[in-house]
Design a protein around this motif. Structure first.
Motif, PDB file in Angstrom:
ATOM      1  N   GLN A 208     -33.310 -51.098 -10.334  1.00 17.66           N
ATOM      2  CA  GLN A 208     -33.520 -51.234 -11.774  1.00 17.66           C
ATOM      3  C   GLN A 208     -34.797 -50.528 -12.224  1.00 17.66           C
ATOM      4  O   GLN A 208     -34.811 -49.860 -13.240  1.00 17.66           O
ATOM      5  N   ASP A 209     -35.872 -50.675 -11.440  1.00 15.67           N
ATOM      6  CA  ASP A 209     -37.158 -50.094 -11.815  1.00 15.67           C
ATOM      7  C   ASP A 209     -37.763 -49.232 -10.701  1.00 15.67           C
ATOM      8  O   ASP A 209     -38.970 -49.015 -10.679  1.00 15.67           O
ATOM      9  N   ASP A 210     -36.949 -48.761  -9.767  1.00 18.17           N
ATOM     10  CA  ASP A 210     -37.433 -47.958  -8.647  1.00 18.17           C
ATOM     11  C   ASP A 210     -36.779 -46.586  -8.654  1.00 18.17           C
ATOM     12  O   ASP A 210     -35.559 -46.468  -8.815  1.00 18.17           O
ATOM     13  N   TYR A 211     -37.606 -45.550  -8.469  1.00 14.20           N
ATOM     14  CA  TYR A 211     -37.124 -44.171  -8.463  1.00 14.20           C
ATOM     15  C   TYR A 211     -37.711 -43.443  -7.262  1.00 14.20           C
ATOM     16  O   TYR A 211     -38.747 -43.847  -6.729  1.00 14.20           O
ATOM     17  N   ARG A 212     -37.070 -42.347  -6.863  1.00 18.17           N
ATOM     18  CA  ARG A 212     -37.563 -41.537  -5.758  1.00 18.17           C
ATOM     19  C   ARG A 212     -37.365 -40.064  -6.090  1.00 18.17           C
ATOM     20  O   ARG A 212     -36.284 -39.657  -6.511  1.00 18.17           O
ATOM     21  N   ILE A 213     -38.426 -39.294  -5.892  1.00 15.85           N
ATOM     22  CA  ILE A 213     -38.364 -37.838  -6.011  1.00 15.85           C
ATOM     23  C   ILE A 213     -38.510 -37.285  -4.603  1.00 15.85           C
ATOM     24  O   ILE A 213     -39.452 -37.654  -3.890  1.00 15.85           O
TER      25      ILE A 213
ATOM     26  N   PHE B 102     -46.593 -23.518  -4.920  1.00 16.45           N
ATOM     27  CA  PHE B 102     -45.735 -23.988  -6.008  1.00 16.45           C
ATOM     28  C   PHE B 102     -46.468 -25.035  -6.819  1.00 16.45           C
ATOM     29  O   PHE B 102     -47.473 -25.595  -6.387  1.00 16.45           O
ATOM     30  N   GLU B 103     -45.939 -25.279  -7.999  1.00 14.70           N
ATOM     31  CA  GLU B 103     -46.383 -26.385  -8.838  1.00 14.70           C
ATOM     32  C   GLU B 103     -45.171 -26.935  -9.564  1.00 14.70           C
ATOM     33  O   GLU B 103     -44.481 -26.208 -10.257  1.00 14.70           O
ATOM     34  N   ARG B 104     -44.904 -28.215  -9.363  1.00 15.98           N
ATOM     35  CA  ARG B 104     -43.783 -28.905 -10.023  1.00 15.98           C
ATOM     36  C   ARG B 104     -44.351 -30.007 -10.883  1.00 15.98           C
ATOM     37  O   ARG B 104     -45.188 -30.786 -10.434  1.00 15.98           O
ATOM     38  N   ARG B 105     -43.889 -30.094 -12.127  1.00 14.97           N
ATOM     39  CA  ARG B 105     -44.336 -31.134 -13.055  1.00 14.97           C
ATOM     40  C   ARG B 105     -43.158 -32.036 -13.397  1.00 14.97           C
ATOM     41  O   ARG B 105     -42.072 -31.550 -13.661  1.00 14.97           O
ATOM     42  N   PHE B 106     -43.431 -33.324 -13.405  1.00 16.97           N
ATOM     43  CA  PHE B 106     -42.426 -34.322 -13.762  1.00 16.97           C
ATOM     44  C   PHE B 106     -43.003 -35.200 -14.870  1.00 16.97           C
ATOM     45  O   PHE B 106     -44.068 -35.791 -14.698  1.00 16.97           O
ATOM     46  N   GLU B 107     -42.315 -35.271 -15.993  1.00 18.31           N
ATOM     47  CA  GLU B 107     -42.711 -36.162 -17.078  1.00 18.31           C
ATOM     48  C   GLU B 107     -42.278 -37.577 -16.695  1.00 18.31           C
ATOM     49  O   GLU B 107     -41.127 -37.794 -16.304  1.00 18.31           O
ATOM     50  N   LEU B 108     -43.183 -38.517 -16.800  1.00 12.93           N
ATOM     51  CA  LEU B 108     -42.899 -39.900 -16.452  1.00 12.93           C
ATOM     52  C   LEU B 108     -42.832 -40.751 -17.716  1.00 12.93           C
ATOM     53  O   LEU B 108     -43.578 -40.526 -18.671  1.00 12.93           O
ATOM     54  N   ALA B 109     -41.961 -41.727 -17.685  1.00 15.41           N
ATOM     55  CA  ALA B 109     -41.857 -42.666 -18.807  1.00 15.41           C
ATOM     56  C   ALA B 109     -43.074 -43.585 -18.804  1.00 15.41           C
ATOM     57  O   ALA B 109     -43.835 -43.645 -17.833  1.00 15.41           O
TER      58      ALA B 109
ATOM     59  N   ASP C 298     -42.203 -42.159  -4.079  1.00 14.27           N
ATOM     60  CA  ASP C 298     -41.572 -43.342  -4.655  1.00 14.27           C
ATOM     61  C   ASP C 298     -42.315 -43.752  -5.915  1.00 14.27           C
ATOM     62  O   ASP C 298     -43.549 -43.805  -5.938  1.00 14.27           O
ATOM     63  N   LEU C 299     -41.557 -44.038  -6.965  1.00 12.18           N
ATOM     64  CA  LEU C 299     -42.102 -44.428  -8.262  1.00 12.18           C
ATOM     65  C   LEU C 299     -41.599 -45.813  -8.634  1.00 12.18           C
ATOM     66  O   LEU C 299     -40.470 -46.180  -8.290  1.00 12.18           O
ATOM     67  N   VAL C 300     -42.416 -46.551  -9.360  1.00 12.21           N
ATOM     68  CA  VAL C 300     -42.052 -47.898  -9.801  1.00 12.21           C
ATOM     69  C   VAL C 300     -42.408 -48.029 -11.272  1.00 12.21           C
ATOM     70  O   VAL C 300     -43.475 -47.593 -11.706  1.00 12.21           O
ATOM     71  N   ARG C 301     -41.497 -48.620 -12.040  1.00  7.77           N
ATOM     72  CA  ARG C 301     -41.794 -48.929 -13.440  1.00  7.77           C
ATOM     73  C   ARG C 301     -42.238 -50.383 -13.507  1.00  7.77           C
ATOM     74  O   ARG C 301     -41.499 -51.286 -13.122  1.00  7.77           O
ATOM     75  N   GLU C 302     -43.458 -50.604 -13.990  1.00  6.60           N
ATOM     76  CA  GLU C 302     -44.009 -51.947 -14.126  1.00  6.60           C
ATOM     77  C   GLU C 302     -44.366 -52.185 -15.588  1.00  6.60           C
ATOM     78  O   GLU C 302     -45.391 -51.721 -16.065  1.00  6.60           O
ATOM     79  N   VAL C 303     -43.512 -52.891 -16.287  1.00  2.00           N
ATOM     80  CA  VAL C 303     -43.739 -53.190 -17.698  1.00  2.00           C
ATOM     81  C   VAL C 303     -44.666 -54.406 -17.764  1.00  2.00           C
ATOM     82  O   VAL C 303     -44.407 -55.423 -17.132  1.00  2.00           O
ATOM     83  N   PRO C 304     -45.774 -54.309 -18.511  1.00  5.85           N
ATOM     84  CA  PRO C 304     -46.690 -55.453 -18.624  1.00  5.85           C
ATOM     85  C   PRO C 304     -45.985 -56.657 -19.249  1.00  5.85           C
ATOM     86  O   PRO C 304     -45.067 -56.511 -20.045  1.00  5.85           O
ATOM     87  N   GLU C 305     -46.440 -57.836 -18.879  1.00  6.96           N
ATOM     88  CA  GLU C 305     -45.837 -59.080 -19.385  1.00  6.96           C
ATOM     89  C   GLU C 305     -45.819 -59.113 -20.907  1.00  6.96           C
ATOM     90  O   GLU C 305     -44.865 -59.585 -21.504  1.00  6.96           O
ATOM     91  N   ALA C 306     -46.867 -58.612 -21.521  1.00  2.00           N
ATOM     92  CA  ALA C 306     -46.938 -58.645 -22.984  1.00  2.00           C
ATOM     93  C   ALA C 306     -45.858 -57.780 -23.633  1.00  2.00           C
ATOM     94  O   ALA C 306     -45.487 -58.006 -24.776  1.00  2.00           O
ATOM     95  N   MET C 307     -45.342 -56.792 -22.907  1.00  2.00           N
ATOM     96  CA  MET C 307     -44.334 -55.891 -23.465  1.00  2.00           C
ATOM     97  C   MET C 307     -42.903 -56.322 -23.144  1.00  2.00           C
ATOM     98  O   MET C 307     -41.964 -55.774 -23.694  1.00  2.00           O
TER      99      MET C 307
END
Length: 156
Positions: free
Chosen positions: A45-50, A96-103, A121-130
């Motif tokens: 749900q909140d885990d991504y991998r490049i 090389f140079e690779r750029r990735f836009e992150l949410a 490995d990337l993780v989306r961590e939404v703060p409790e307030a949000m």
């Protein structure tokens, strides 16, 4: 090149200018260079991998920089001298140079280099307030209800 016209959406969607600009610029920026090849996968749900295929690069040759909403992966390979003469060079030796836009709220969790593959490995961590919360209506006061549990704070 296929060009998408976002002007009808720009007229009715307020605050999405950054998103539309990113989409338009991404098509131009990545149109030419396809090196190194990479995969992006959603692992939960909140885990991504490049995963980038960077055979021949050592960990010291790779620079990974994460800043607000941007991940930059650079590879700089030092010049190697060879005793022989190359008759054919098919293995890419260039940097090389690779750029990735992150949410928003996406952060780099880990990076590993093995068997010529750089795995980030990337993780989306939404703060409790949000995070979304349910609001219970009871008597004269409103109570914020988290995770579906109701609390009664009305005066008796």
């Amino acid at each position: 090149m296929n060009r998408i016209d976002f002007s009808p959406y720009r007229r009715t969607m307020v605050g999405f200018d950054r998103l539309f600009d990113m989409i338009e610029n991404q098509g131009r920026a990545n149109a030419g260079d396809k090196y190194p090849p990479f995969n992006i996968e959603r692992r939960g749900q909140d885990d991504y991998r490049i995963t980038l295929a960077i055979a021949g690069f050592k960990p010291a040759d790779i620079d990974i920089t994460a800043q607000a909403n941007l991940l930059v992966v650079k590879g700089n390979k030092p010049e190697e001298t060879s005793d022989g003469e190359f008759l054919h060079v098919g293995i890419a030796q260039r940097g090389f140079e690779r750029r990735f836009e992150l949410a928003d709220y996406v952060r780099v969790d880990s990076a590993d280099l093995a068997d010529g593959l750089l795995v980030i490995d990337l993780v989306r961590e939404v703060p409790e307030a949000m995070k979304p919360k349910k609001i219970a209506i009871g008597g004269n006061t409103l109570t914020v209800v988290d995770n579906g549990s109701a609390e009664d704070s009305a005066a008796a």
